[in-house]
Scaffold this motif. Structure first.
Motif, PDB file in Angstrom:
ATOM      1  N   LYS A  61       0.826  -1.203   0.000  1.00 48.06           N
ATOM      2  CA  LYS A  61       0.000   0.000   0.000  1.00 48.06           C
ATOM      3  C   LYS A  61       0.865   1.260   0.000  1.00 48.06           C
ATOM      4  CE  LYS A  61      -4.178  -1.745   2.327  1.00 48.06           C
ATOM      5  NZ  LYS A  61      -4.980  -1.664   3.585  1.00 48.06           N
ATOM      6  N   GLN A  94      -5.149  -9.307  -1.288  1.00 52.55           N
ATOM      7  CA  GLN A  94      -5.579  -7.939  -0.963  1.00 52.55           C
ATOM      8  C   GLN A  94      -4.979  -6.932  -1.935  1.00 52.55           C
ATOM      9  OE1 GLN A  94      -5.765  -6.466   3.164  1.00 52.55           O
ATOM     10  NE2 GLN A  94      -5.139  -8.532   3.816  1.00 52.55           N
ATOM     11  N   LEU A  98      -6.964  -4.480  -4.712  1.00 52.17           N
ATOM     12  CA  LEU A  98      -6.818  -3.021  -4.749  1.00 52.17           C
ATOM     13  C   LEU A  98      -6.286  -2.514  -6.087  1.00 52.17           C
ATOM     14  CD1 LEU A  98      -5.259  -2.437  -1.212  1.00 52.17           C
ATOM     15  CD2 LEU A  98      -7.545  -1.725  -1.962  1.00 52.17           C
TER      16      LEU A  98
END
Length: 217
Positions: A61, A94, A98
């Motif tokens: 991220k 994940q 995204l």
């Protein structure tokens, strides 16, 4: 005398044009250490450099916050997500969620389950490494940091507005020695209201790459 002057001026003009064309072909955009952007001349070739593959979803991220605002960043983040999926299945899923449209997420994860599986004739767990500059089947898809992903916009496909995806689709090509055909197509889009580009289509990225018996990561 007039003819000589005219000829000299013409040759000088040709030399200037050749220099200008050379500069435009070999300039690049580089995303450097720790994801900090270093921009050069706009060109056909674009490189994304990074020091290491993210080991957790939080590290991924962090990379997205630095790279995701540009088309080439979304492509690089997809490669990073592939490797994260290999080393940490839950965090990799994940990251892929995204970095992809919902439809492309489903097809990508389905294929990665096979690519990262245990079938010795089909599995290619090193597929992310196969997309790094300098990595080949012969050297076990090895590369030294800073890692480089080299790409360009597809010269044969102009950006297209997609009503379905609520954004403009940009067609990218990754240069790789891991397949018989070097350039691997990837489609990215920045959905309306999003800060980041995401991948909307990428079958060429998860097509089985060439086998190697030397991979040791």
């Amino acid at each position: 005398m007039k003819r000589r002057i005219s000829f000299t001026l013409s040759m000088a003009f040709v030399a200037v044009m050749i220099m200008a064309l050379s500069a435009s072909v070999y300039g690049r955009t580089r995303l450097g250490k720790r994801g900090k952007r270093v921009k050069a001349q706009t060109s056909n070739v674009i490189t994304v450099n990074f020091d290491k593959f993210p080991a957790t979803i939080n590290e991924w991220k962090d990379m997205q916050s630095k790279l995701g605002g540009e088309p080439q960043g979304a492509v690089a983040l997809q490669v990073m997500a592939f490797e994260l999926y290999r080393t940490n299945r839950a965090d990799g899923e994940q990251a892929l969620r995204l970095n992809n449209t919902s439809t492309n997420y489903n097809s990508t994860v389905e294929r990665l389950r096979e690519i990262m599986g245990k079938d010795k004739y089909y599995a290619r767990p090193y597929i992310a490494w196969a997309m790094l500059k300098g990595a080949t089947p012969e050297n076990g898809y090895s590369a030294r940091p800073p890692y480089t992903i080299e790409m360009k916009r597809d010269p044969n496909k102009q950006p297209q507005v997609s009503q379905l995806l609520k954004g403009t689709v940009i067609y990218m090509l990754i240069d790789s020695k891991g397949w018989d055909t070097n350039w691997r197509g990837v489609e990215v889009v920045k959905p309306e209201g999003s800060d980041y580009y995401v991948v909307s289509n990428c079958p060429a990225m998860y097509t089985q790459c060439k086998e190697t018996t030397k991979f040791n990561k």
